[in-house]
Design a protein around this motif. Structure first.
Motif, short mmCIF file in Angstrom:
data_model
loop_
_atom_site.label_atom_id
_atom_site.label_comp_id
_atom_site.label_asym_id
_atom_site.label_seq_id
_atom_site.Cartn_x
_atom_site.Cartn_y
_atom_site.Cartn_z
N SER A 32 0.85 -1.20 0.00
CA SER A 32 0.00 0.00 0.00
C SER A 32 0.88 1.25 0.00
N PRO A 33 0.58 2.21 -0.86
CA PRO A 33 1.38 3.44 -0.88
C PRO A 33 1.01 4.42 0.23
N VAL A 34 -0.15 4.21 0.88
CA VAL A 34 -0.62 5.15 1.91
C VAL A 34 -1.40 4.42 3.00
N ASP A 35 -1.64 5.13 4.10
CA ASP A 35 -2.55 4.65 5.14
C ASP A 35 -3.97 5.06 4.75
N GLY A 36 -4.94 4.20 5.00
CA GLY A 36 -6.32 4.58 4.68
C GLY A 36 -7.24 3.38 4.60
N LYS A 37 -8.30 3.52 3.82
CA LYS A 37 -9.32 2.48 3.68
C LYS A 37 -9.56 2.19 2.20
N VAL A 38 -9.62 0.91 1.86
CA VAL A 38 -9.87 0.51 0.47
C VAL A 38 -11.32 0.81 0.11
N VAL A 39 -11.52 1.62 -0.93
CA VAL A 39 -12.88 2.02 -1.31
C VAL A 39 -13.27 1.52 -2.71
N VAL A 40 -12.30 1.08 -3.49
CA VAL A 40 -12.60 0.57 -4.84
C VAL A 40 -11.69 -0.62 -5.14
N ILE A 41 -12.27 -1.70 -5.64
CA ILE A 41 -11.53 -2.82 -6.23
C ILE A 41 -12.31 -3.24 -7.46
N GLU A 42 -11.79 -2.96 -8.63
CA GLU A 42 -12.53 -3.29 -9.85
C GLU A 42 -11.62 -3.31 -11.07
N PHE B 31 -3.15 1.07 -10.30
CA PHE B 31 -3.59 0.34 -11.49
C PHE B 31 -2.58 -0.77 -11.75
N LEU B 32 -3.05 -2.02 -11.60
CA LEU B 32 -2.17 -3.18 -11.60
C LEU B 32 -2.53 -4.15 -12.73
N PRO B 33 -1.60 -5.05 -13.09
CA PRO B 33 -1.90 -6.03 -14.15
C PRO B 33 -3.09 -6.91 -13.81
N LEU B 34 -3.79 -7.34 -14.83
CA LEU B 34 -4.99 -8.16 -14.63
C LEU B 34 -4.67 -9.52 -14.01
N ASP B 35 -3.46 -10.02 -14.23
CA ASP B 35 -3.15 -11.37 -13.76
C ASP B 35 -2.55 -11.41 -12.35
N CYS B 36 -2.49 -10.25 -11.67
CA CYS B 36 -1.98 -10.28 -10.30
C CYS B 36 -3.10 -10.68 -9.33
N GLN B 37 -2.72 -11.08 -8.14
CA GLN B 37 -3.70 -11.49 -7.14
C GLN B 37 -3.91 -10.36 -6.13
N ILE B 38 -5.14 -9.87 -6.03
CA ILE B 38 -5.47 -8.81 -5.08
C ILE B 38 -5.68 -9.43 -3.69
N ASN B 39 -5.02 -8.87 -2.69
CA ASN B 39 -5.04 -9.46 -1.35
C ASN B 39 -5.82 -8.64 -0.31
N VAL B 40 -6.51 -7.59 -0.75
CA VAL B 40 -7.28 -6.78 0.17
C VAL B 40 -8.76 -6.82 -0.20
N LYS B 41 -9.60 -6.36 0.71
CA LYS B 41 -11.04 -6.35 0.49
C LYS B 41 -11.57 -4.93 0.65
N LEU B 42 -12.76 -4.69 0.13
CA LEU B 42 -13.41 -3.39 0.29
C LEU B 42 -13.57 -3.05 1.77
N ALA C 169 3.37 1.12 3.08
CA ALA C 169 4.66 0.42 3.14
C ALA C 169 4.62 -0.83 4.01
N ASP C 170 3.39 -1.32 4.29
CA ASP C 170 3.26 -2.49 5.15
C ASP C 170 2.23 -3.50 4.63
N THR C 171 1.02 -3.04 4.34
CA THR C 171 -0.04 -3.94 3.87
C THR C 171 0.20 -4.36 2.43
N CYS C 172 0.15 -5.66 2.18
CA CYS C 172 0.31 -6.18 0.81
C CYS C 172 -1.00 -6.04 0.05
N ILE C 173 -0.99 -5.22 -1.00
CA ILE C 173 -2.18 -5.00 -1.82
C ILE C 173 -2.35 -6.12 -2.84
N ALA C 174 -1.24 -6.55 -3.46
CA ALA C 174 -1.33 -7.57 -4.50
C ALA C 174 -0.03 -8.37 -4.56
N THR C 175 -0.13 -9.60 -5.05
CA THR C 175 1.04 -10.45 -5.22
C THR C 175 1.16 -10.90 -6.67
#
Length: 227
Positions: A68-78, A191-202, A209-215
């Protein structure tokens, strides 16, 4: 520890608060009014200090992860069509920062900067669907070893009136390092590649610099699992 972008305003606020407290002490005889002014001045100072705080983060760098580039709350995954740079479909993850969040932007991955551009614009509320395209914003693209090129966008909100971006085209950057600052409530889109795995939820709270958004997903391993 405070961010360098807040040094001037912290110094100015400290002087202003100090003067207010001193004047109230010597020139106001009404006890409750004197105390009220002093308390308000103290609250303002504490608010400014907490906004510009810059907690030290020790990042374990990993080419297989987008942090994650910032602290906050995930509001969009699409899945969306990214118009500015890629001009193709990408997975979008958006993170909203309230005024009480740490507002430091950190590089989500290690690599080289291939694109960095500032866009003047409006100041719609950060969660508005059109804020990503119409608000004041900066777009940064990092070429990474595993994910290829990824894009993050700093977006000003209704309160944010200044975006600071340190990324310059051609430079090499390290995951977790300071990439900029957004003053007051705002948002960052990834904005990430379509074939990556998203690891967070809405609505999940994330930490810069801590939470893994995608692998990264290895195409060969994916093919083996499929068959």
């Amino acid at each position: 520890m405070f961010h360098r972008e807040g040094q001037k305003i912290i110094l100015f606020s400290f002087c202003l608060v100090g003067i207010s407290v001193i004047l109230a002490h010597f020139f106001i005889d009404i006890s409750w009014l004197k105390l009220t002014i002093q308390l308000i001045a103290l609250v303002v100072m504490i608010t400014i200090l907490q906004f510009f705080r810059n907690p030290k983060r020790i990042t374990v760098k990993n080419f297989n992860e987008i942090l994650s580039p910032v602290d906050g709350k995930v509001v969009v995954i699409e899945e969306v069509f990214e118009k500015e740079f890629f001009k193709e479909k990408r997975k979008q993850v958006s993170i909203f920062m309230s005024p009480i969040n740490v507002h430091v932007t950190r590089y989500p991955a290690s690599g080289s900067i291939t694109f960095s551009k500032y866009h003047p614009g409006k100041f719609l509320v950060a969660w508005h669907p059109k804020s990503s395209e119409e608000n004041e914003r900066t777009t940064v693209v990092i070429k990474t070893p595993k994910f290829g090129e990824i894009l993050y966008r700093q977006i000003a909100g209704a309160m944010a009136r200044r975006i600071v971006n340190y990324a310059e085209k051609g430079e090499s950057v390290q995951q977790g390092d300071d990439a900029g600052f957004i003053k007051f409530g705002s948002r960052v889109d990834l904005f990430l590649p379509l074939d990556c795995q998203i690891n967070v939820k809405l609505n999940q709270k994330v930490k810069g610099a801590d939470t893994c958004i995608a692998t990264f997903v290895d195409p060969n391993e994916k093919e083996e699992i499929t068959y």
